[in-house]
Design a protein around this motif. Structure first.
Motif, PDB file in Angstrom:
ATOM      1  N   ASN A 131       0.848  -1.180   0.000  1.00 38.24           N
ATOM      2  CA  ASN A 131       0.000   0.000   0.000  1.00 38.24           C
ATOM      3  C   ASN A 131       0.892   1.240   0.000  1.00 38.24           C
ATOM      4  OD1 ASN A 131      -2.605  -1.315   0.182  1.00 38.24           O
ATOM      5  ND2 ASN A 131      -1.925  -1.990   2.192  1.00 38.24           N
ATOM      6  N   ALA A 132       0.292   2.403  -0.205  1.00 40.38           N
ATOM      7  CA  ALA A 132       1.043   3.660  -0.233  1.00 40.38           C
ATOM      8  C   ALA A 132       1.830   3.883   1.058  1.00 40.38           C
ATOM      9  CB  ALA A 132       0.092   4.822  -0.486  1.00 40.38           C
ATOM     10  N   ASP A 133       1.321   3.402   2.184  1.00 38.67           N
ATOM     11  CA  ASP A 133       2.018   3.579   3.465  1.00 38.67           C
ATOM     12  C   ASP A 133       3.078   2.506   3.721  1.00 38.67           C
ATOM     13  OD1 ASP A 133       0.561   1.316   4.078  1.00 38.67           O
ATOM     14  OD2 ASP A 133      -0.545   2.222   5.744  1.00 38.67           O
ATOM     15  N   GLY A 134       3.314   1.620   2.741  1.00 42.15           N
ATOM     16  CA  GLY A 134       4.321   0.576   2.887  1.00 42.15           C
ATOM     17  C   GLY A 134       3.810  -0.719   3.493  1.00 42.15           C
ATOM     18  N   SER A 135       2.573  -0.736   3.981  1.00 46.88           N
ATOM     19  CA  SER A 135       2.021  -1.964   4.558  1.00 46.88           C
ATOM     20  C   SER A 135       1.718  -2.963   3.438  1.00 46.88           C
ATOM     21  CB  SER A 135       0.766  -1.669   5.375  1.00 46.88           C
ATOM     22  OG  SER A 135      -0.241  -1.133   4.549  1.00 46.88           O
ATOM     23  N   PRO A 136       1.836  -4.255   3.743  1.00 42.19           N
ATOM     24  CA  PRO A 136       1.615  -5.263   2.692  1.00 42.19           C
ATOM     25  C   PRO A 136       0.128  -5.452   2.390  1.00 42.19           C
ATOM     26  CG  PRO A 136       2.060  -6.336   4.779  1.00 42.19           C
ATOM     27  CD  PRO A 136       2.220  -4.859   5.017  1.00 42.19           C
ATOM     28  N   THR A 137      -0.142  -5.866   1.164  1.00 43.79           N
ATOM     29  CA  THR A 137      -1.495  -6.261   0.809  1.00 43.79           C
ATOM     30  C   THR A 137      -1.706  -7.699   1.289  1.00 43.79           C
ATOM     31  OG1 THR A 137      -0.781  -7.032  -1.370  1.00 43.79           O
ATOM     32  CG2 THR A 137      -1.553  -4.741  -1.206  1.00 43.79           C
ATOM     33  N   THR A 138      -2.949  -8.171   1.220  1.00 42.26           N
ATOM     34  CA  THR A 138      -3.282  -9.510   1.694  1.00 42.26           C
ATOM     35  C   THR A 138      -4.077 -10.257   0.637  1.00 42.26           C
ATOM     36  OG1 THR A 138      -3.417  -8.677   3.963  1.00 42.26           O
ATOM     37  CG2 THR A 138      -4.449 -10.814   3.529  1.00 42.26           C
ATOM     38  N   PHE A 139      -3.628 -11.473   0.293  1.00 43.05           N
ATOM     39  CA  PHE A 139      -4.414 -12.364  -0.548  1.00 43.05           C
ATOM     40  C   PHE A 139      -5.371 -13.135   0.355  1.00 43.05           C
ATOM     41  CE2 PHE A 139      -1.064 -12.494  -3.977  1.00 43.05           C
ATOM     42  CZ  PHE A 139      -1.892 -12.072  -4.987  1.00 43.05           C
ATOM     43  N   VAL A 140      -6.596 -13.325  -0.121  1.00 41.86           N
ATOM     44  CA  VAL A 140      -7.582 -14.098   0.616  1.00 41.86           C
ATOM     45  C   VAL A 140      -8.168 -15.121  -0.348  1.00 41.86           C
ATOM     46  CG1 VAL A 140      -9.717 -14.019   1.951  1.00 41.86           C
ATOM     47  CG2 VAL A 140      -8.101 -12.104   2.084  1.00 41.86           C
ATOM     48  N   ASP A 141      -7.986 -16.397  -0.019  1.00 40.75           N
ATOM     49  CA  ASP A 141      -8.545 -17.491  -0.803  1.00 40.75           C
ATOM     50  C   ASP A 141      -9.858 -17.896  -0.146  1.00 40.75           C
ATOM     51  OD1 ASP A 141      -6.311 -17.649  -2.557  1.00 40.75           O
ATOM     52  OD2 ASP A 141      -5.204 -18.725  -1.007  1.00 40.75           O
ATOM     53  N   ILE A 142     -10.955 -17.788  -0.884  1.00 39.48           N
ATOM     54  CA  ILE A 142     -12.297 -18.022  -0.355  1.00 39.48           C
ATOM     55  C   ILE A 142     -12.880 -19.266  -1.025  1.00 39.48           C
ATOM     56  CG2 ILE A 142     -14.623 -17.067  -0.156  1.00 39.48           C
ATOM     57  CD1 ILE A 142     -13.275 -14.267  -0.226  1.00 39.48           C
ATOM     58  N   GLU A 143     -13.421 -20.181  -0.209  1.00 40.46           N
ATOM     59  CA  GLU A 143     -13.967 -21.430  -0.753  1.00 40.46           C
ATOM     60  C   GLU A 143     -15.238 -21.230  -1.564  1.00 40.46           C
ATOM     61  OE1 GLU A 143     -14.250 -24.764   1.869  1.00 40.46           O
ATOM     62  OE2 GLU A 143     -12.321 -24.290   2.797  1.00 40.46           O
ATOM     63  N   ARG A 144     -16.202 -20.497  -1.016  1.00 38.69           N
ATOM     64  CA  ARG A 144     -17.476 -20.247  -1.718  1.00 38.69           C
ATOM     65  C   ARG A 144     -17.837 -18.783  -1.516  1.00 38.69           C
ATOM     66  NH1 ARG A 144     -20.233 -25.576   0.682  1.00 38.69           N
ATOM     67  NH2 ARG A 144     -19.488 -24.526   2.535  1.00 38.69           N
ATOM     68  N   ILE A 145     -18.382 -18.185  -2.585  1.00 39.24           N
ATOM     69  CA  ILE A 145     -18.625 -16.742  -2.540  1.00 39.24           C
ATOM     70  C   ILE A 145     -19.819 -16.377  -3.419  1.00 39.24           C
ATOM     71  CG2 ILE A 145     -17.009 -16.294  -4.428  1.00 39.24           C
ATOM     72  CD1 ILE A 145     -16.120 -13.768  -2.840  1.00 39.24           C
ATOM     73  N   ALA A 146     -20.520 -15.351  -2.990  1.00 43.48           N
ATOM     74  CA  ALA A 146     -21.591 -14.742  -3.789  1.00 43.48           C
ATOM     75  C   ALA A 146     -21.472 -13.235  -3.614  1.00 43.48           C
ATOM     76  CB  ALA A 146     -22.971 -15.219  -3.331  1.00 43.48           C
ATOM     77  N   PHE A 147     -21.871 -12.505  -4.633  1.00 41.55           N
ATOM     78  CA  PHE A 147     -21.840 -11.046  -4.591  1.00 41.55           C
ATOM     79  C   PHE A 147     -23.236 -10.572  -4.947  1.00 41.55           C
ATOM     80  CE2 PHE A 147     -20.867  -6.930  -6.705  1.00 41.55           C
ATOM     81  CZ  PHE A 147     -20.329  -6.282  -5.600  1.00 41.55           C
ATOM     82  N   LEU A 148     -23.836  -9.734  -4.107  1.00 44.44           N
ATOM     83  CA  LEU A 148     -25.193  -9.240  -4.349  1.00 44.44           C
ATOM     84  C   LEU A 148     -25.187  -7.732  -4.484  1.00 44.44           C
ATOM     85  CD1 LEU A 148     -25.481 -11.919  -2.445  1.00 44.44           C
ATOM     86  CD2 LEU A 148     -27.853 -11.221  -2.383  1.00 44.44           C
ATOM     87  N   MET A 149     -25.888  -7.236  -5.499  1.00 43.87           N
ATOM     88  CA  MET A 149     -26.096  -5.801  -5.705  1.00 43.87           C
ATOM     89  C   MET A 149     -27.598  -5.553  -5.619  1.00 43.87           C
ATOM     90  SD  MET A 149     -23.134  -4.337  -6.296  1.00 43.87           S
ATOM     91  CE  MET A 149     -23.771  -2.782  -6.792  1.00 43.87           C
ATOM     92  N   PHE A 150     -27.969  -4.497  -4.911  1.00 41.16           N
ATOM     93  CA  PHE A 150     -29.378  -4.192  -4.704  1.00 41.16           C
ATOM     94  C   PHE A 150     -29.737  -2.847  -5.338  1.00 41.16           C
ATOM     95  CE2 PHE A 150     -28.240  -6.973  -1.174  1.00 41.16           C
ATOM     96  CZ  PHE A 150     -29.273  -7.888  -1.199  1.00 41.16           C
ATOM     97  N   PRO A 151     -30.324  -2.845  -6.553  1.00 41.97           N
ATOM     98  CA  PRO A 151     -30.827  -1.592  -7.123  1.00 41.97           C
ATOM     99  C   PRO A 151     -31.867  -0.950  -6.201  1.00 41.97           C
ATOM    100  CG  PRO A 151     -30.732  -3.286  -8.805  1.00 41.97           C
ATOM    101  CD  PRO A 151     -30.459  -3.962  -7.489  1.00 41.97           C
ATOM    102  N   THR A 152     -32.722  -1.778  -5.588  1.00 44.23           N
ATOM    103  CA  THR A 152     -33.665  -1.320  -4.568  1.00 44.23           C
ATOM    104  C   THR A 152     -33.081  -1.738  -3.226  1.00 44.23           C
ATOM    105  OG1 THR A 152     -35.522  -1.717  -6.072  1.00 44.23           O
ATOM    106  CG2 THR A 152     -36.047  -1.487  -3.721  1.00 44.23           C
ATOM    107  N   PRO A 153     -32.788  -0.781  -2.332  1.00 42.20           N
ATOM    108  CA  PRO A 153     -32.121  -1.157  -1.081  1.00 42.20           C
ATOM    109  C   PRO A 153     -32.968  -2.081  -0.213  1.00 42.20           C
ATOM    110  CG  PRO A 153     -32.472   1.237  -1.203  1.00 42.20           C
ATOM    111  CD  PRO A 153     -33.075   0.627  -2.426  1.00 42.20           C
TER     112      PRO A 153
END
Length: 189
Positions: A51-73
């Motif tokens: 990152n800009a502050d020198g801290s490392p990024t993190t990889f995250v391996d996820i077994e199962r995942i879903a992503f939801l978007m709500f046009p109507t909250p």
């Protein structure tokens, strides 16, 4: 113990035997919870960047995942909106975050990610009949801070209209309500 707040919401979109219903999922939302990343078990490992502050990024391996978007909250206590757009990646994801410490409520931005294998994007949209339902099937999505994309074959159906081709690109809207340092997804739509 009954179902969590998120399990009650997700039961409108997933069957009772779905992994998000059989055990409480982990959920990361944007500032107004119109975008939710829902996942189960994960493993962390050092990222490839800094990152800009020198801290490392993190990889995250996820077994199962879903992503939801709500046009109507969604609102608690009210029937979940049918127009949620749901991306399912049954083979999981490999995401790189600029910060990932969910145990203390710190989730940074997703810098890049891979969603290997088949991908399904679906929505019942607004009409209670299937006349405007959305279904997109593809594979091997990748993402960065601005978009998700693939060059794999794409098949889609929207209502009675069907089509296909190669390549898919989904552009993200930035979360304008998010203040610097706020946890959660940086995606508004």
């Amino acid at each position: 113990d009954g179902p969590t707040k998120y399990q009650r919401l997700l039961r409108a979109y997933f069957p009772a035997d779905h992994w998000s219903q059989t055990q409480p999922p982990k959920v990361i939302g944007n500032s107004d919870e119109r975008a939710l990343l829902v996942f189960d078990e994960f493993k962390r490992r050092p990222g490839s960047g800094q990152n800009a502050d020198g801290s490392p990024t993190t990889f995250v391996d996820i077994e199962r995942i879903a992503f939801l978007m709500f046009p109507t909250p969604p609102r608690e206590g009210i029937t979940p909106p049918p127009d949620a757009i749901i991306l399912e990646a049954p083979q999981g994801a490999h995401l790189e975050f600029n910060e990932f410490r969910p145990e203390v409520g710190k989730i940074g931005q997703i810098i890049r990610g891979d969603f290997p294998g088949p991908i399904r994007i679906r929505s019942d949209m607004k009409d209670p009949t299937p006349n405007d339902d959305l279904l997109i099937e593809t594979a091997d999505l990748q993402m960065n801070t601005k978009l998700m994309y693939t060059s794999a074959p794409v098949r889609f159906r929207m209502g009675e209209n069907i089509g296909g081709g190669n390549e898919l690109e989904i552009r993200f809207l930035a979360d304008e309500h998010l203040k610097p340092g706020d946890p959660g997804l940086k995606i508004a739509g």
